[in-house]
Scaffold this active site. Structure first.
Site, short mmCIF file in Angstrom:
data_model
loop_
_atom_site.label_atom_id
_atom_site.label_comp_id
_atom_site.label_asym_id
_atom_site.label_seq_id
_atom_site.Cartn_x
_atom_site.Cartn_y
_atom_site.Cartn_z
N HIS A 299 -1.03 -0.03 -9.98
CA HIS A 299 -1.68 -0.91 -8.99
C HIS A 299 -2.30 -2.12 -9.68
CE1 HIS A 299 -3.68 -0.98 -4.75
NE2 HIS A 299 -3.26 -2.18 -5.14
N GLU B 25 -4.45 7.36 -5.69
CA GLU B 25 -4.67 6.55 -6.89
C GLU B 25 -6.00 6.91 -7.52
OE1 GLU B 25 -4.24 2.42 -5.86
OE2 GLU B 25 -2.17 2.66 -5.17
N ARG C 54 0.85 -1.18 0.00
CA ARG C 54 0.00 0.00 0.00
C ARG C 54 0.88 1.23 0.00
NH1 ARG C 54 -3.11 -3.25 -1.18
NH2 ARG C 54 -5.23 -3.64 -0.46
#
Length: 317
Positions: free
Chosen positions: A284, A265, A236
């Site tokens: 991601h 994000e 993360r």
């Protein structure tokens, strides 16, 4: 009355193809919404008609304010059994059921190792140079005999440690809960936090985001690292102090960073990670694999079917 079901956060517009949603026809009508997250007012307008919403991990934040703006919402279904973007306490107070899914355990470790290999051998630069008509731009690095440092030796960290061992690396690990015995069980050497950062040739982050882990990789930890070291984060974004990392990379106090996760994000358009030459960044995609999506969406369907007959499964609230 037909239940209105929304599948959101489908940024790639692939959800409708991965599984067969028609099995929910006897429950309700499924709509696919692949817009990016927005402010709560916009989200409330976009999602206000739905009684069931399927969300993908931590893409859209459902805080108490947004949940109160969605009076029709009865069920939230998330990919995975953990989602820091959902206010579980508020959902429970509002009578909103939250259910989760299992996860395919190999997707994130495989992406982690792909990033380590690509960054070490400078593969993106070399591949792009070849496409541009050039040849052999520099010297790649090596992994055999080097030290792989694992920050967080959970299920993903253990798998990455195994990859490192296969490649002939010395593997060390630390986390606040890790013991030397637990590390030794998987052939890993337990070290202190400072030793982890000081000895790492490759340091890979595999912690769960919590108040305890937020900002754990700070300026002090980065200062401990060798100038030849590579930092890898597929866990993360907020576990790493982003400002401190950018400063270290700009001053070449680290050889580089390979990152799949970020503080914000999607990554903002003019973010330094998009332009720093010593950064390999991916959007991601650690959990974005066909097998993982099939597991997520098929179990979301199972959750909705079970909830519709009054027997919810995989409950998170």
């Amino acid at each position: 009355m037909t239940v209105q079901i929304a599948v959101i956060d489908d940024w790639q517009d692939v959800a409708r193809e991965v599984v067969e949603w028609s099995v929910l026809e006897n429950v309700g009508e499924v709509s696919f919404v692949h817009d990016y997250p927005a402010d709560n007012e916009t989200l409330a307008e976009r999602l206000g008609a739905y009684e069931v919403i399927c969300v993908m991990r931590e893409r859209t934040r459902f805080d108490e304010d947004l949940l109160r703006r969605l009076p029709k919402l009865k069920l939230l279904v998330t990919g995975g059994m953990r989602n820091a973007a959902l206010d579980f306490k508020a959902a429970a107070a509002l009578g909103i059921q939250v259910c989760g899914t299992d996860s395919y355990k190999h997707a994130a470790p495989e992406l982690t190792w792909a990033l380590i290999m690509a960054a070490t051998r400078n593969l993106v630069v070399e591949a792009n140079a070849l496409r541009a008509g050039q040849w052999q731009q520099g010297l790649g690095g090596d992994l055999h005999g080097k030290t792989l440092a694992i920050l967080g030796l959970g299920s993903i960290g253990k798998r990455v440690a195994q990859f490192g061992q296969v490649f002939g690396m010395r593997v060390i690990a630390w986390s606040e809960n890790l013991t030397s015995d637990a590390a030794a069980e998987v052939g890993v050497t337990y070290v202190s936090k400072q030793e982890l950062f000081e000895q790492a040739d490759v340091l890979s982050v595999h912690l769960v985001l919590s108040e305890r882990s937020r900002g754990l990789v700070d300026a002090q930890a980065l200062d401990w690292m060798k100038p030849t070291a590579l930092l890898v984060n597929t866990a993360r974004g907020p576990i790493v102090d982003e400002a401190a990392l950018i400063k270290a990379l700009q001053k070449n106090r680290l050889a580089g960073a390979a990152l799949d996760v970020f503080e914000v994000e999607p990554l903002p358009e003019h973010h330094p990670f998009r332009t720093l030459e010593n950064v390999l960044a991916t959007p991601h995609v650690g959990y974005v694999s066909r097998q993982n999506y099939h597991l997520f969406f098929s179990q979301m369907i199972e959750d909705i079917q079970a909830w519709s007959v009054g027997n919810p499964i995989r409950q998170l609230t």
